[in-house]
Design a protein around this motif. Structure first.
Motif, PDB file in Angstrom:
ATOM      1  N   GLY A 171      35.914  46.575  38.482  1.00 15.32           N
ATOM      2  CA  GLY A 171      34.551  46.566  37.670  1.00 15.32           C
ATOM      3  C   GLY A 171      33.394  46.258  38.344  1.00 15.32           C
ATOM      4  N   LEU A 172      33.429  45.882  39.727  1.00 20.02           N
ATOM      5  CA  LEU A 172      32.299  45.751  40.443  1.00 20.02           C
ATOM      6  C   LEU A 172      31.093  46.853  40.419  1.00 20.02           C
ATOM      7  N   PRO A 173      30.161  46.518  40.175  1.00 22.44           N
ATOM      8  CA  PRO A 173      29.021  47.715  39.926  1.00 22.44           C
ATOM      9  C   PRO A 173      28.734  48.101  41.137  1.00 22.44           C
ATOM     10  N   GLU A 174      27.888  49.378  41.401  1.00 19.78           N
ATOM     11  CA  GLU A 174      27.511  50.198  42.558  1.00 19.78           C
ATOM     12  C   GLU A 174      26.311  49.131  43.048  1.00 19.78           C
ATOM     13  N   GLY A 175      26.284  49.435  44.509  1.00 21.30           N
ATOM     14  CA  GLY A 175      25.275  48.498  45.357  1.00 21.30           C
ATOM     15  C   GLY A 175      25.973  47.285  45.853  1.00 21.30           C
ATOM     16  N   ILE A 176      27.001  47.045  45.624  1.00 25.45           N
ATOM     17  CA  ILE A 176      27.736  45.494  45.882  1.00 25.45           C
ATOM     18  C   ILE A 176      28.169  45.879  47.399  1.00 25.45           C
ATOM     19  N   ARG A 177      28.060  44.858  48.261  1.00 24.36           N
ATOM     20  CA  ARG A 177      28.380  44.795  49.690  1.00 24.36           C
ATOM     21  C   ARG A 177      29.650  43.718  49.506  1.00 24.36           C
ATOM     22  N   LEU A 178      30.863  43.958  49.767  1.00 28.59           N
ATOM     23  CA  LEU A 178      31.915  43.103  50.087  1.00 28.59           C
ATOM     24  C   LEU A 178      31.949  42.223  51.157  1.00 28.59           C
ATOM     25  N   LEU A 179      31.823  41.185  50.979  1.00 25.93           N
ATOM     26  CA  LEU A 179      31.684  40.257  52.371  1.00 25.93           C
ATOM     27  C   LEU A 179      33.292  39.746  52.743  1.00 25.93           C
ATOM     28  N   SER A 180      33.919  39.874  51.466  1.00 22.48           N
ATOM     29  CA  SER A 180      35.320  39.313  51.976  1.00 22.48           C
ATOM     30  C   SER A 180      36.464  40.494  51.248  1.00 22.48           C
ATOM     31  N   GLU A 181      37.642  40.584  51.685  1.00 28.44           N
ATOM     32  CA  GLU A 181      38.617  41.544  51.153  1.00 28.44           C
ATOM     33  C   GLU A 181      38.778  41.284  49.790  1.00 28.44           C
ATOM     34  N   ASN A 182      38.778  42.246  48.934  1.00 27.14           N
ATOM     35  CA  ASN A 182      38.951  42.277  47.549  1.00 27.14           C
ATOM     36  C   ASN A 182      40.487  42.180  47.252  1.00 27.14           C
TER      37      ASN A 182
END
Length: 453
Positions: free
Chosen positions: A336-347
């Protein structure tokens, strides 16, 4: 009426001189003061000034007519450098190696005022040194020449300069970077992206070969916006000393174009969604939960981060089918992460759940004590012949324990006259595993004394 004698007195003095003063009883008159400009000193001074003015005028006329020669020293004249073959380079900084010179010029008196202008050095008077005759590496002494658009150059000081020449080479140098300062709290930056990982530099062989790396610094202090900029590179030798690029590199100074994202960031603690706990056997419980990593780090614009917690969800872990002690391991992720998110760690998160039997406790009161091996010659006094005992351990063992299995014995063999605090020995019948339980028995106080005959 005037007499003829009186007339003769006046007529006879036609020579312009005043008549002689009367002698004897003639009447005395006041002297008339001499005016200042008629005084002899003032007259002499005036004659001198007029003479000086006339002399100066005549001298100026002579000078203007003759226009005699004069010498003028022009200091701090910059020296231009030219004529060097493209395959050769000067070692060092030319601005430091070639000093400004003093040029002595012969000119006319009329042109002398023109040398008082500020633009004389490098404009009316120019100096240069040419390397046109240099065709190989080595140390050479070159003469400095000067020209002037007014008059004639007499001398140049210093008149020569010694320079070291070397072959021109080109190398590719790796680029590194470092950070100084810190971003404001709550901000994250990406790794810098460079237009190239190396930079090509050209210059004198001995100087270019001493360079081992090129680096630049990014100051993070107070930054909240992305970076898209060009940074001048610092050149370093093997001892990590900075080399002056302007004196080493031929052509444009080395630089790197850098892009780097800077965004607000958020860490979301991960709480596993465990279901089915109500369907576990009542003797089991979750004794520990371990999550690795324990948070999700993300970066995005502030308005996007503000909505994250309302949108995300975590996969559930079902433990309803667990029938024994042990470890349950599951891999979960955040959705459910929205658009525009930068993952800084592994999901992706590893969850380890430890299932174990719960510990329970049970107590038995007034349990009888079997007393054995009393000496017939002694008298024994006990504060009690019953005691309390409590057990603690795994629920399956506690629930399988009954009072009839408990046997308490007090062995008095070996005790002489005196007072003693004794703990009865425990024996559990028909239950070897029950010995794994922890227990606590209330002690018995015993007094032993001889029997009197």
């Amino acid at each position: 009426m005037t007499s003829s004698k009186d007339n003769d007195r006046f007529i006879n003095h036609t020579d312009g001189h005043a008549p002689a003063a009367p002698v004897g009883n003639s009447e005395k008159t006041d002297e008339t003061p001499v005016r200042w400009y008629k005084r002899s000193f003032i007259r002499k001074l005036g004659y001198m000034l007029v003479s000086a003015l006339i002399a100066m005028t005549l001298w100026g006329y002579v000078l203007m007519s003759e226009n005699p020669a004069r010498e003028k020293r022009i200091e701090n004249v910059p020296v231009s450098f030219s004529g060097l073959d493209s395959n050769l380079a000067v070692c060092g900084n030319l601005d430091e190696l070639i000093p400004k010179v003093t040029v002595t010029v012969q000119t006319t008196l009329n042109d002398l005022p023109r040398f008082n202008q500020e633009s004389v050095a490098g404009n009316i008077v120019r100096a240069s040194v040419s390397a046109q005759e240099i065709n190989s590496a080595g140390e050479r002494t070159l003469y400095i020449t000067a020209t002037t658009s007014i008059g004639t150059v007499i001398s140049v000081t210093p008149s020569a300069v010694t320079l070291k020449f070397d072959n021109v080479v080109e190398r590719s140098i790796p680029i590194s970077h470092s950070f100084i300062g810190e971003l404001p709290e709550g901000y994250w930056h990406s790794d810098p992206q460079l237009d190239s990982s190396n930079v090509r530099i050209k210059g004198a062989e001995s100087e270019i070969n001493s360079i081992v790396k090129a680096s630049f610094e990014i100051d993070l202090t107070g930054r909240t916006k992305p970076i898209n900029d060009s940074f001048t590179l610092n050149l370093y030798d093997k001892e990590d000393n900075i080399i002056d690029s302007s004196s080493v590199v031929i052509g444009t100074l080395p630089s790197a174009t850098v892009t780097m994202d800077i965004l607000p960031y958020l860490e979301i603690p991960i709480q596993p969604n465990i279901i089915g706990q109500d369907r576990l056997k009542d003797i089991f419980e979750i004794s520990s939960i371990n999550i690795s990593p324990n948070a999700l780090s993300i970066a995005a614009e502030s308005d996007v981060l503000a909505t994250v917690n309302e949108l995300i969800s975590i996969e559930p872990i079902d433990i309803s089918n667990i029938s024994d002690e042990g470890l349950v391991t599951a891999t979960i992720s955040v959705s459910g992460l929205p658009e525009g998110i930068r993952l800084l760690s592994e999901n992706q998160f590893t969850v380890t759940i430890e299932i174990s039997e719960r510990n329970e406790e049970i107590s038995f009161e007034s349990m009888p004590i079997l007393i054995i091996n009393q000496d017939p010659a002694m008298y024994y006094s006990y504060d009690t012949t019953v005691c309390n005992i409590s057990f603690k351990g795994k629920a399956s063992l506690i629930r399988s324990l009954y009072s009839w299995q408990i046997k308490l014995t007090l062995n008095m063999s070996g005790y002489d006259e005196g007072n003693y605090t004794l703990v009865p020995e425990l024996e559990l019948q028909n239950g070897d595993r029950l010995l794994e339980l922890d227990y606590n028995i209330t002690p018995v106080i015993c007094t032993i004394s001889p029997i009197e005959n």
